[in-house]
Write a protein that holds these residues in place. Structure first.
Motif, PDB file in Angstrom:
ATOM      1  N   HIS A   6     -34.843  -0.213  26.180  1.00 16.45           N
ATOM      2  CA  HIS A   6     -34.382  -1.231  27.141  1.00 16.45           C
ATOM      3  C   HIS A   6     -34.664  -0.799  28.571  1.00 16.45           C
ATOM      4  O   HIS A   6     -35.300  -1.505  29.343  1.00 16.45           O
ATOM      5  N   PHE A   7     -34.186   0.381  28.917  1.00 15.48           N
ATOM      6  CA  PHE A   7     -34.319   0.677  30.346  1.00 15.48           C
ATOM      7  C   PHE A   7     -35.733   1.071  30.715  1.00 15.48           C
ATOM      8  O   PHE A   7     -36.137   0.878  31.852  1.00 15.48           O
ATOM      9  N   THR A  17     -21.392  -8.910  32.654  1.00 14.71           N
ATOM     10  CA  THR A  17     -22.771  -8.499  32.385  1.00 14.71           C
ATOM     11  C   THR A  17     -23.634  -9.699  32.013  1.00 14.71           C
ATOM     12  O   THR A  17     -24.784  -9.812  32.430  1.00 14.71           O
ATOM     13  N   HIS A  72     -21.681   0.565  30.516  1.00 12.77           N
ATOM     14  CA  HIS A  72     -22.209   1.851  30.059  1.00 12.77           C
ATOM     15  C   HIS A  72     -21.128   2.668  29.357  1.00 12.77           C
ATOM     16  O   HIS A  72     -21.393   3.771  28.895  1.00 12.77           O
ATOM     17  N   VAL A 117     -29.650   0.785  39.247  1.00 12.76           N
ATOM     18  CA  VAL A 117     -30.773   0.245  38.483  1.00 12.76           C
ATOM     19  C   VAL A 117     -31.324  -0.976  39.207  1.00 12.76           C
ATOM     20  O   VAL A 117     -32.510  -1.274  39.119  1.00 12.76           O
ATOM     21  N   HIS A 138     -25.398   1.782  21.244  1.00 14.13           N
ATOM     22  CA  HIS A 138     -25.191   2.754  22.313  1.00 14.13           C
ATOM     23  C   HIS A 138     -25.764   4.119  21.954  1.00 14.13           C
ATOM     24  O   HIS A 138     -25.640   4.572  20.827  1.00 14.13           O
ATOM     25  N   TRP A 151     -29.782  12.950  32.938  1.00 17.45           N
ATOM     26  CA  TRP A 151     -29.857  12.542  34.347  1.00 17.45           C
ATOM     27  C   TRP A 151     -28.513  12.024  34.841  1.00 17.45           C
ATOM     28  O   TRP A 151     -28.292  11.906  36.038  1.00 17.45           O
ATOM     29  N   ILE A 185     -37.462  -2.114  31.599  1.00 18.13           N
ATOM     30  CA  ILE A 185     -37.161  -2.622  32.936  1.00 18.13           C
ATOM     31  C   ILE A 185     -37.681  -1.694  34.016  1.00 18.13           C
ATOM     32  O   ILE A 185     -38.326  -2.132  34.963  1.00 18.13           O
ATOM     33  N   MET A 186     -37.440  -0.410  33.851  1.00 19.86           N
ATOM     34  CA  MET A 186     -37.770   0.492  34.955  1.00 19.86           C
ATOM     35  C   MET A 186     -39.265   0.799  35.000  1.00 19.86           C
ATOM     36  O   MET A 186     -39.849   0.885  36.069  1.00 19.86           O
ATOM     37  N   TRP A 223     -21.152   5.448  37.338  1.00 21.67           N
ATOM     38  CA  TRP A 223     -21.776   4.147  37.058  1.00 21.67           C
ATOM     39  C   TRP A 223     -21.466   3.117  38.128  1.00 21.67           C
ATOM     40  O   TRP A 223     -22.183   2.126  38.262  1.00 21.67           O
ATOM     41  N   ARG A 253     -30.619   8.940  20.817  1.00 27.11           N
ATOM     42  CA  ARG A 253     -31.423   9.528  21.890  1.00 27.11           C
ATOM     43  C   ARG A 253     -30.974  10.967  22.112  1.00 27.11           C
ATOM     44  O   ARG A 253     -29.913  11.380  21.655  1.00 27.11           O
ATOM     45  N   ASP A 288     -23.054  -3.329  21.143  1.00 25.30           N
ATOM     46  CA  ASP A 288     -23.351  -2.065  21.808  1.00 25.30           C
ATOM     47  C   ASP A 288     -22.748  -0.872  21.073  1.00 25.30           C
ATOM     48  O   ASP A 288     -23.253   0.244  21.180  1.00 25.30           O
ATOM     49  N   LEU A 294     -27.357  -5.323  24.690  1.00 25.52           N
ATOM     50  CA  LEU A 294     -26.526  -4.146  24.941  1.00 25.52           C
ATOM     51  C   LEU A 294     -25.238  -4.510  25.647  1.00 25.52           C
ATOM     52  O   LEU A 294     -24.224  -3.832  25.503  1.00 25.52           O
ATOM     53  N   GLY A 295     -25.284  -5.590  26.410  1.00 20.76           N
ATOM     54  CA  GLY A 295     -24.094  -5.990  27.146  1.00 20.76           C
ATOM     55  C   GLY A 295     -23.056  -6.655  26.251  1.00 20.76           C
ATOM     56  O   GLY A 295     -21.903  -6.813  26.659  1.00 20.76           O
ATOM     57  N   GLY A 320     -31.214  -6.162  27.479  1.00 19.17           N
ATOM     58  CA  GLY A 320     -30.020  -5.784  28.217  1.00 19.17           C
ATOM     59  C   GLY A 320     -28.841  -6.637  27.788  1.00 19.17           C
ATOM     60  O   GLY A 320     -27.705  -6.156  27.682  1.00 19.17           O
TER      61      GLY A 320
HETATM   62  C1  HEM Z   1     -30.801  -8.067  33.141  1.00 17.57           C
HETATM   63  C2  HEM Z   1     -29.670  -7.614  32.915  1.00 17.57           C
HETATM   64  C3  HEM Z   1     -29.326  -6.272  32.317  1.00 17.57           C
HETATM   65  C4  HEM Z   1     -28.392  -6.106  31.379  1.00 17.57           C
HETATM   66  C5  HEM Z   1     -27.545  -7.188  30.807  1.00 17.57           C
HETATM   67  C6  HEM Z   1     -28.330  -4.692  31.063  1.00 17.57           C
HETATM   68  C7  HEM Z   1     -27.466  -4.127  30.163  1.00 17.57           C
HETATM   69  C8  HEM Z   1     -27.395  -2.793  29.859  1.00 17.57           C
HETATM   70  C9  HEM Z   1     -26.396  -2.186  29.059  1.00 17.57           C
HETATM   71  C10 HEM Z   1     -25.257  -2.911  28.412  1.00 17.57           C
HETATM   72  C11 HEM Z   1     -26.638  -0.865  28.990  1.00 17.57           C
HETATM   73  C12 HEM Z   1     -25.812   0.193  28.271  1.00 17.57           C
HETATM   74  C13 HEM Z   1     -26.332   0.504  26.964  1.00 17.57           C
HETATM   75  C14 HEM Z   1     -25.672   1.681  26.343  1.00 17.57           C
HETATM   76  O1  HEM Z   1     -25.717   2.793  26.915  1.00 17.57           O
HETATM   77  O2  HEM Z   1     -25.091   1.487  25.267  1.00 17.57           O
HETATM   78  C15 HEM Z   1     -27.792  -0.626  29.745  1.00 17.57           C
HETATM   79  C16 HEM Z   1     -28.343   0.606  29.901  1.00 17.57           C
HETATM   80  C17 HEM Z   1     -29.264   0.870  30.862  1.00 17.57           C
HETATM   81  N1  HEM Z   1     -29.912  -0.054  31.637  1.00 17.57           N
HETATM   82 FE1  HEM Z   1     -29.666  -2.042  31.593  1.00 17.57          FE
HETATM   83  N2  HEM Z   1     -29.247  -4.034  31.774  1.00 17.57           N
HETATM   84  C18 HEM Z   1     -29.869  -4.957  32.576  1.00 17.57           C
HETATM   85  C19 HEM Z   1     -30.808  -4.691  33.485  1.00 17.57           C
HETATM   86  C20 HEM Z   1     -31.230  -3.423  33.791  1.00 17.57           C
HETATM   87  C21 HEM Z   1     -32.090  -3.126  34.872  1.00 17.57           C
HETATM   88  C22 HEM Z   1     -32.638  -4.135  35.855  1.00 17.57           C
HETATM   89  C23 HEM Z   1     -32.305  -1.793  34.832  1.00 17.57           C
HETATM   90  C24 HEM Z   1     -33.153  -0.910  35.713  1.00 17.57           C
HETATM   91  C25 HEM Z   1     -33.986  -1.229  36.602  1.00 17.57           C
HETATM   92  C26 HEM Z   1     -31.559  -1.255  33.752  1.00 17.57           C
HETATM   93  C27 HEM Z   1     -31.491   0.091  33.461  1.00 17.57           C
HETATM   94  C28 HEM Z   1     -30.684   0.639  32.522  1.00 17.57           C
HETATM   95  C29 HEM Z   1     -30.544   2.040  32.279  1.00 17.57           C
HETATM   96  C30 HEM Z   1     -31.232   3.158  33.073  1.00 17.57           C
HETATM   97  C31 HEM Z   1     -29.675   2.189  31.233  1.00 17.57           C
HETATM   98  C32 HEM Z   1     -29.286   3.464  30.499  1.00 17.57           C
HETATM   99  C33 HEM Z   1     -28.540   4.453  31.226  1.00 17.57           C
HETATM  100  C34 HEM Z   1     -28.294   5.673  30.364  1.00 17.57           C
HETATM  101  O3  HEM Z   1     -27.398   5.645  29.537  1.00 17.57           O
HETATM  102  O4  HEM Z   1     -29.025   6.660  30.528  1.00 17.57           O
HETATM  103  N3  HEM Z   1     -30.918  -2.271  33.116  1.00 17.57           N
HETATM  104  N4  HEM Z   1     -28.256  -1.813  30.277  1.00 17.57           N
END
Ligand code: HEM
Ligand SMILES: [Cu+2]
Lengths: 98, 539, 220
Positions: B387-388, B320, B302, B255, B379, B140, B391-392, B248, B449, B375, B369-370, B366
């Motif tokens: 993780h996502f 983050t 990311h 997100v 990753h 995507w 949340i989603m 990004w 993945r 990560d 991952l941050g 998250g």
């Molecule tokens: C609360 C704080 C959040 C933190 C600290 C956080 C942190 C991260 C980090 C560091 C990654 C990257 C991981 C990687 O690819 O190695 C990630 C991936 C992702 N996060 Fe979060 N996130 C948070 C909230 C959210 C929210 C609110 C959403 C969506 C509603 C979200 C959706 C995603 C998605 C879609 C990816 C993956 C994207 C991909 O590679 O396809 N995250 N997140």
């Protein structure tokens, strides 16, 4: 809201814009080293500001409009600044390719 | 029709006929049009997900070829993100509620609102067209060079579809911002606004500031794939990592487009089910803005293992951690609101509790991952996927469904069987955890993945996950079933079935076309449950 | 009934039902246009980001690329656009004071300048095709590859800008029709005003494109 500016003001701004265009072209012919582009951009920014403030009437508009007009440019600075922050610090480690 | 001539009729009844729906400028009808369309896309996306989970039942890549599998997860992601989740709450509940909560007759630009639905449909159709022409396999995220040098032409079509859908979301955000600024009823000051409006406002800011960047980025990719403009092509010196930056820059904020509206819904529901003023109202309101703004500064998390400078990575990692703070503020305030509230165990309550739990897990992982060092290990593993989804799906979709259950009587004038509402919430919660909790483990153990085969030792966890997905699927189908069924029953909903506060509960269910017979004047804070109880007590 | 409802008969014919009064309607449309322009800024911003990065990485290619552009035509177009901005501003003013003829004349002038700009642009593009400066398979192989980046961005930036001009001409035609019919006056001029905002924005983009694309290293 419907503030009407005088025609004279519009003509003044027009002339300033034409003069500034001349300035841009002229400055490009002078060797200022690294400063050529920043100065050209600064002149462009002044021109854009004139257009925004007077032709687009932001000068007489609500504070909200001013904030909105500024926000786009602010966000561009975020995009440019952080992205370039990545590219410009890549060589700091001194490890090729890292 | 046996209505008296002067009695205003509900928006569902007048005017009558298919054309009156397809050309409607009524924000409530557009909300329903959107609701139907995103449900269709949800089902399409779910179909692809079913394919993915079926393939992952066994370690061998036996059901689909690697190519086919790539297409499955790409289409799942594209459909779910761009055609379901991003429009989900804003375009349905938001369209329906923003004008009403503002005390206005409609959004500021009703025609543009309709246009946004049509743009959505056009974009969605083009993207589906790409599916039928043989699919897209980039993921995507449309990363170059998968989407440029190594692409088939379908990428361009899908990208154009997403590009157009992007404009539909820009138009929605734009409409909300103007409406909230310019059309609030007398007395409705910013700090009297329901928190849903704050959330929609923050979401709209992100849509306005972020979406155009991904639009132009996709256009650059399209120019590269179709015309040979090598903007991200290393052969002429272009940099694929620049694509990631631009992508990004939008997609991390995006997100938050997906979760902020959910947070807004939950704020409404928490107050309603605990019959209390939200704890720390202004903190919750400001935290939406903080998320929208700080959310723009963290996209590089990311890209920790792209060629990004580690100094940039360091800064992204720190910011983050900071962006998690406003989310935590909200979570604490919701819990504090529930604490000692007079909680009523109605079906929305179940969705609220489910949301808070799942969002918490998603947010905390998250942070894992941050953390830049961690990560590197996590990753592109299933940990990220888990993780996502927490949340989603756990956050965003739970909140969406909670909101749909809460406002369904208002939107349709019908009620649904409460027991089924509760059962489905539990089914979804259990099914969801069964599906995605194992993915944290299997990802941490190293399962990457986006592969259709995996080492045998991961099979048990994957089977659990697929089993959970079936439960989840049954939960969703159940909801669609009883909600659709309710539409064939007589209208039995009262104006305020939950005893909630808010302008939308002061008007009939379903509302009349122009919402308010008498232009409302707001004289009290949002969630004035105490005041309301006093009033009824006095009587 | 609330007073806002009572005077339905006395409403301005251009007042849409969901606004209280013309002031609210005007403010909403102006704010809306500004919000839209923010999205436009971000839209072009992605291209400027790519420009900034690649110009930093490949200064020589930028120099060589820029030397292929015709500074005189670029400068001419800059002046043309500034003229069009002036006539646009005067058209809005004419609408505000309800001067029908002045609206018509100024809108036609604006359209004339806009068309001139596009014609000049057409000749510039044609020259680029002739000199094999269009990126892709037919790009002049004797040139350094990174110059393709310069020309990719040149075509995308000026191309999307020109597309905005075309859209702008369409909007102007629509405004011209309204002005002809005498729709606009001191009470109702929002369409002219927001069309003007759009037109000026397109001008501003060019104000930046001109030095960034045409005027690199002119002293050498
Ligand atoms: C609360 C704080 C959040 C933190 C600290 C956080 C942190 C991260 C980090 C560091 C990654 C990257 C991981 C990687 O690819 O190695 C990630 C991936 C992702 N996060 Fe979060 N996130 C948070 C909230 C959210 C929210 C609110 C959403 C969506 C509603 C979200 C959706 C995603 C998605 C879609 C990816 C993956 C994207 C991909 O590679 O396809 N995250 N997140
Ligand atoms: Cu992120």
């Amino acid at each position: 809201m419907s503030h009407v500016s005088s025609k004279g003001l519009y003509y003044t701004i027009f002339i300033s814009l034409i003069i500034l265009t001349g300035v841009t072209v002229a400055i490009a012919r002078v060797d200022l080293g690294a400063w050529n582009t920043p100065i050209a951009l600064a002149v462009a920014a002044v021109k854009a500001t004139l257009v925004i403030l007077f032709f687009m009437g932001v000068r007489n508009n609500t504070p909200l409009t001013k904030v909105v007009a500024a926000s786009g440019f602010l966000w561009l600075i975020i995009l440019f600044g952080i992205t370039m922050g990545d590219y410009l610090t890549r060589s700091w480690l001194g490890i090729p390719g890292r | 029709m046996n209505h008296a001539v002067n009695e205003p009729r509900s928006y569902l009844d007048a005017p009558y006929g298919v054309a009156s729906w397809l050309l409607t400028k009524d924000h409530k009808r557009i909300a329903l049009l959107y609701l139907i369309s995103i449900t269709v896309f949800f089902l399409i996306g779910a179909l692809f997900a079913a394919g993915i989970r079926a393939e992952l039942m066994t370690p061998e890549g036996d059901l689909f070829t690697a190519d086919m599998y790539n297409k499955l997860f790409t289409l799942h992601g594209v459909v779910m993100v761009f055609f379901f989740l991003i429009p989900s709450i804003p375009a349905t509940l938001g369209n329906f509620l923003v004008p009403i909560m503002c005390g206005a007759k409609d959004l500021a630009f009703p025609k543009i609102n309709l246009l946004s639905w049509y743009l959505y449909l056009i974009g969605a159709t083009l993207t589906l067209g790409a599916v039928f022409m043989g699919g897209v396999d980039t993921g995507w995220t449309f990363y170059t060079p998968y989407s440029s040098m190594a692409s088939n032409t379908n990428v361009t079509l899908a990208a154009v579809g997403v590009f157009i859908a992007g404009f539909s979301s820009i138009l929605t955000g734009f409409n909300f911002v103007v409406t909230i600024h310019r059309m609030r009823a007398p007395g409705l000051t910013w700090f009297r606004m329901p928190l849903f409006l704050w959330a929609m406002y923050a979401t709209s800011l992100v849509m306005i500031l972020g979406t155009p960047v991904v639009a132009i980025t996709l256009l650059m990719v399209g120019a590269e794939a179709a015309l040979g403009f090598g903007i991200f092509d290393p052969r002429v010196g272009g940099d694929p990592v620049l694509f990631q930056h631009l992508f990004w820059f939008y997609s991390h904020p995006a997100v938050y487009i997906m979760i902020l509206p959910g947070m807004g819904v939950i704020s409404e529901l928490v107050a309603a089910v605990s019959r209390k003023q939200i704890f720390g109202y202004s903190f919750v309101a400001y935290s939406s803005l903080a998320i929208a703004i700080i959310g723009f500064l963290v996209w590089g998390h990311h890209m920790f293992v792209s060629s990004q400078s580690i100094y940039a990575g360091l800064v992204f990692s720190i910011i983050t951690m900071i962006v998690a703070v406003p989310s935590a503020v909200k979570t604490f305030n919701w819990t504090a609101t529930l604490y000692r509230g007079s909680i009523t165990w109605e079906s929305p309550t179940y969705w609220v509790i489910g949301f808070i739990g799942l969002f918490l897990v998603g947010g905390l992982t998250g942070l894992f991952l941050g953390a830049m060092g961690l990560d590197v290990h996590l990753h592109d593993t299933y940990f990220v996927v888990a993780h996502f989804h927490y949340i989603m799906v756990g956050g965003g979709v739970m909140a969406f469904l909670g909101g749909v259950h809460f406002w369904w009587p208002k939107m349709t004038g019908r009620t649904y069987p409460e027991t089924l509402g509760k059962i489905s919430a539990v089914l979804v919660f259990v099914g969801f955890n069964l599906t995605f909790l194992p993915q944290f483990v299997v990802g941490y153990l190293g399962m990457p993945r986006r592969y259709h085969a995996y080492p045998e030792e991961f099979q048990i966890l994957n089977v659990v996950s697929t089993g959970g997905a079936s439960v989840l699927g049954i939960g969703y189908l159940l909801i669609i079933g009883y909600l659709v069924a309710s539409m064939f029953k007589p209208r039995n909903a009262t104006a305020n079935p939950w005893g909630a506060t808010g302008l939308e509960w002061d008007i009939p269910s379903p509302p009349t076309t122009f919402n308010f017979e008498i232009d409302p004047v707001v004289t009290e804070d949002a969630y004035n449950y105490a005041g309301r109880a006093q009033k009824t007590g006095d009587n | 009934m609330h007073p806002a409802h009572e005077n339905h008969g006395g409403h301005h014919p251009m007042l849409q039902h969901h606004f209280f009064n013309m002031g609210q309607q005007l403010e909403a449309s102006i704010l809306g246009m500004w919000v839209f322009l923010v999205t436009e800024v971000m839209f072009f911003g992605g291209l400027f980001m790519a420009y900034l990065l690649y110009r930093t990485l490949y200064p020589a290619a930028w120099l060589a690329g820029s030397h292929e552009l015709n500074e005189v035509l670029g400068g001419l177009n800059t002046v043309v656009l500034i003229c069009s901005s002036l006539t646009m501003a005067l058209a809005v003013r004419a609408a505000q004071v309800g001067a029908r003829m002045a609206q018509i004349v100024n809108i036609i002038l604006t359209m004339g300048f806009g068309t001139t700009f596009l014609v000049v642009k057409y000749y510039e593009y044609a020259a680029k095709f002739e000199h094999h400066l269009v990126p892709g398979a037919h790009f002049d192989p004797t040139r350094e590859p990174a110059q393709q980046l310069y020309f990719s961005l040149y075509f995308m930036m000026t191309g999307i800008h020109a597309l905005h001009m075309v859209v702008g001409l369409g909007i102007m035609a629509w405004i011209l029709y309204g002005a002809w019919k005498g729709h606009f006056n001191a009470e109702y001029f929002a369409p002219v005003e927001i069309a003007g905002l759009y037109w000026h924005f397109v001008d501003i983009v060019w104000i930046f494109l001109f030095p960034l694309l045409y005027l690199i290293g002119k002293h050498q």
